[in-house]
Design a protein around this motif. Structure first.
Motif, PDB file in Angstrom:
ATOM      1  N   GLY A   9      46.653  17.385 -14.161  1.00 49.92           N
ATOM      2  CA  GLY A   9      45.388  16.712 -14.397  1.00 49.92           C
ATOM      3  C   GLY A   9      44.353  16.930 -13.328  1.00 49.92           C
ATOM      4  N   ILE A  10      44.680  17.672 -12.273  1.00 52.47           N
ATOM      5  CA  ILE A  10      43.726  17.943 -11.197  1.00 52.47           C
ATOM      6  C   ILE A  10      42.998  19.241 -11.529  1.00 52.47           C
ATOM      7  CG2 ILE A  10      43.458  18.451  -8.754  1.00 52.47           C
ATOM      8  CD1 ILE A  10      46.019  16.815  -8.284  1.00 52.47           C
ATOM      9  N   HIS A  11      41.680  19.184 -11.573  1.00 57.24           N
ATOM     10  CA  HIS A  11      40.889  20.363 -11.888  1.00 57.24           C
ATOM     11  C   HIS A  11      40.413  21.008 -10.597  1.00 57.24           C
ATOM     12  CE1 HIS A  11      40.796  19.453 -16.129  1.00 57.24           C
ATOM     13  NE2 HIS A  11      40.509  18.192 -15.823  1.00 57.24           N
ATOM     14  N   HIS A  12      40.598  22.297 -10.522  1.00 58.89           N
ATOM     15  CA  HIS A  12      40.167  23.041  -9.340  1.00 58.89           C
ATOM     16  C   HIS A  12      38.842  23.719  -9.658  1.00 58.89           C
ATOM     17  CE1 HIS A  12      40.360  25.368  -5.694  1.00 58.89           C
ATOM     18  NE2 HIS A  12      40.162  26.460  -6.396  1.00 58.89           N
ATOM     19  N   LEU A  13      37.789  23.368  -8.932  1.00 59.45           N
ATOM     20  CA  LEU A  13      36.494  23.996  -9.122  1.00 59.45           C
ATOM     21  C   LEU A  13      36.364  25.177  -8.181  1.00 59.45           C
ATOM     22  CD1 LEU A  13      34.241  20.825  -9.342  1.00 59.45           C
ATOM     23  CD2 LEU A  13      35.126  22.224 -11.206  1.00 59.45           C
ATOM     24  N   TRP A  14      35.828  26.273  -8.685  1.00 56.72           N
ATOM     25  CA  TRP A  14      35.641  27.453  -7.856  1.00 56.72           C
ATOM     26  C   TRP A  14      34.404  27.290  -6.995  1.00 56.72           C
ATOM     27  CZ3 TRP A  14      36.756  32.630 -10.721  1.00 56.72           C
ATOM     28  CH2 TRP A  14      38.076  32.636 -11.138  1.00 56.72           C
ATOM     29  N   ASP A  15      34.524  27.733  -5.782  1.00 60.18           N
ATOM     30  CA  ASP A  15      33.405  27.723  -4.852  1.00 60.18           C
ATOM     31  C   ASP A  15      32.409  28.817  -5.249  1.00 60.18           C
ATOM     32  OD1 ASP A  15      31.906  27.063  -2.660  1.00 60.18           O
ATOM     33  OD2 ASP A  15      33.090  28.268  -1.261  1.00 60.18           O
ATOM     34  N   LEU A  16      31.148  28.619  -4.937  1.00 59.45           N
ATOM     35  CA  LEU A  16      30.114  29.578  -5.301  1.00 59.45           C
ATOM     36  C   LEU A  16      30.365  30.936  -4.650  1.00 59.45           C
ATOM     37  CD1 LEU A  16      27.493  30.008  -6.861  1.00 59.45           C
ATOM     38  CD2 LEU A  16      26.267  29.298  -4.811  1.00 59.45           C
ATOM     39  N   ARG A  17      30.928  30.947  -3.446  1.00 60.71           N
ATOM     40  CA  ARG A  17      31.235  32.214  -2.780  1.00 60.71           C
ATOM     41  C   ARG A  17      32.230  33.037  -3.579  1.00 60.71           C
ATOM     42  NH1 ARG A  17      33.204  30.096   2.822  1.00 60.71           N
ATOM     43  NH2 ARG A  17      34.081  28.641   1.349  1.00 60.71           N
ATOM     44  N   LEU A  18      33.216  32.380  -4.156  1.00 61.19           N
ATOM     45  CA  LEU A  18      34.217  33.087  -4.936  1.00 61.19           C
ATOM     46  C   LEU A  18      33.630  33.628  -6.235  1.00 61.19           C
ATOM     47  CD1 LEU A  18      37.135  33.932  -5.043  1.00 61.19           C
ATOM     48  CD2 LEU A  18      37.673  31.772  -6.141  1.00 61.19           C
ATOM     49  N   VAL A  19      32.746  32.877  -6.853  1.00 57.92           N
ATOM     50  CA  VAL A  19      32.097  33.326  -8.088  1.00 57.92           C
ATOM     51  C   VAL A  19      31.229  34.548  -7.813  1.00 57.92           C
ATOM     52  CG1 VAL A  19      30.458  32.672  -9.872  1.00 57.92           C
ATOM     53  CG2 VAL A  19      32.186  31.041  -9.127  1.00 57.92           C
ATOM     54  N   ILE A  20      30.435  34.499  -6.740  1.00 57.00           N
ATOM     55  CA  ILE A  20      29.588  35.639  -6.393  1.00 57.00           C
ATOM     56  C   ILE A  20      30.450  36.835  -5.996  1.00 57.00           C
ATOM     57  CG2 ILE A  20      27.842  36.464  -4.762  1.00 57.00           C
ATOM     58  CD1 ILE A  20      26.734  33.614  -4.722  1.00 57.00           C
ATOM     59  N   ASP A  21      31.555  36.580  -5.301  1.00 59.00           N
ATOM     60  CA  ASP A  21      32.479  37.647  -4.919  1.00 59.00           C
ATOM     61  C   ASP A  21      33.027  38.355  -6.146  1.00 59.00           C
ATOM     62  OD1 ASP A  21      34.536  39.202  -3.659  1.00 59.00           O
ATOM     63  OD2 ASP A  21      35.929  37.566  -4.072  1.00 59.00           O
ATOM     64  N   MET A  22      33.483  37.588  -7.125  1.00 53.43           N
ATOM     65  CA  MET A  22      34.025  38.194  -8.350  1.00 53.43           C
ATOM     66  C   MET A  22      32.950  38.990  -9.094  1.00 53.43           C
ATOM     67  SD  MET A  22      37.218  37.337  -8.923  1.00 53.43           S
ATOM     68  CE  MET A  22      38.431  36.126  -8.524  1.00 53.43           C
ATOM     69  N   PHE A  23      31.736  38.435  -9.165  1.00 53.19           N
ATOM     70  CA  PHE A  23      30.664  39.118  -9.882  1.00 53.19           C
ATOM     71  C   PHE A  23      30.287  40.429  -9.199  1.00 53.19           C
ATOM     72  CE2 PHE A  23      26.139  40.031 -10.324  1.00 53.19           C
ATOM     73  CZ  PHE A  23      26.082  40.256 -11.688  1.00 53.19           C
ATOM     74  N   LEU A  24      30.066  40.397  -7.893  1.00 50.42           N
ATOM     75  CA  LEU A  24      29.654  41.604  -7.188  1.00 50.42           C
ATOM     76  C   LEU A  24      30.757  42.657  -7.163  1.00 50.42           C
ATOM     77  CD1 LEU A  24      27.616  40.193  -4.186  1.00 50.42           C
ATOM     78  CD2 LEU A  24      26.767  41.399  -6.194  1.00 50.42           C
TER      79      LEU A  24
END
Length: 73
Positions: A9-24
């Protein structure tokens, strides 16, 4: 409500750095692969400007991606 088969039941939110890292990272590798495939299929001289842009963009995007990934460690 906690269902054991759905997880704890614990949701892990991704940090913005990780999202930008995956995109780039994906954009850099994608630009490299697409321009290589286009150059092989249509000839090296037809996509010269796009190839030069991809050659500049891909290493920069991957370098920034690596730096962001290192900050996550």
């Amino acid at each position: 409500m906690n269902f054991p088969f759905l997880g704890d039941g614990i949701h892990h939110l991704w940090d913005l750095r990780l999202v930008i890292d995956m995109f780039l990272g994906g954009a850099g590798v994608g630009a490299f692969i697409i321009i290589i495939l286009a150059s092989f299929s249509a000839g090296w001289d037809k996509f010269k400007k796009v190839r030069n842009a991809a050659v500049v963009f891909a290493p920069i995007a991957l370098g920034i991606s690596l730096l962001l990934l290192a900050t996550e460690l």
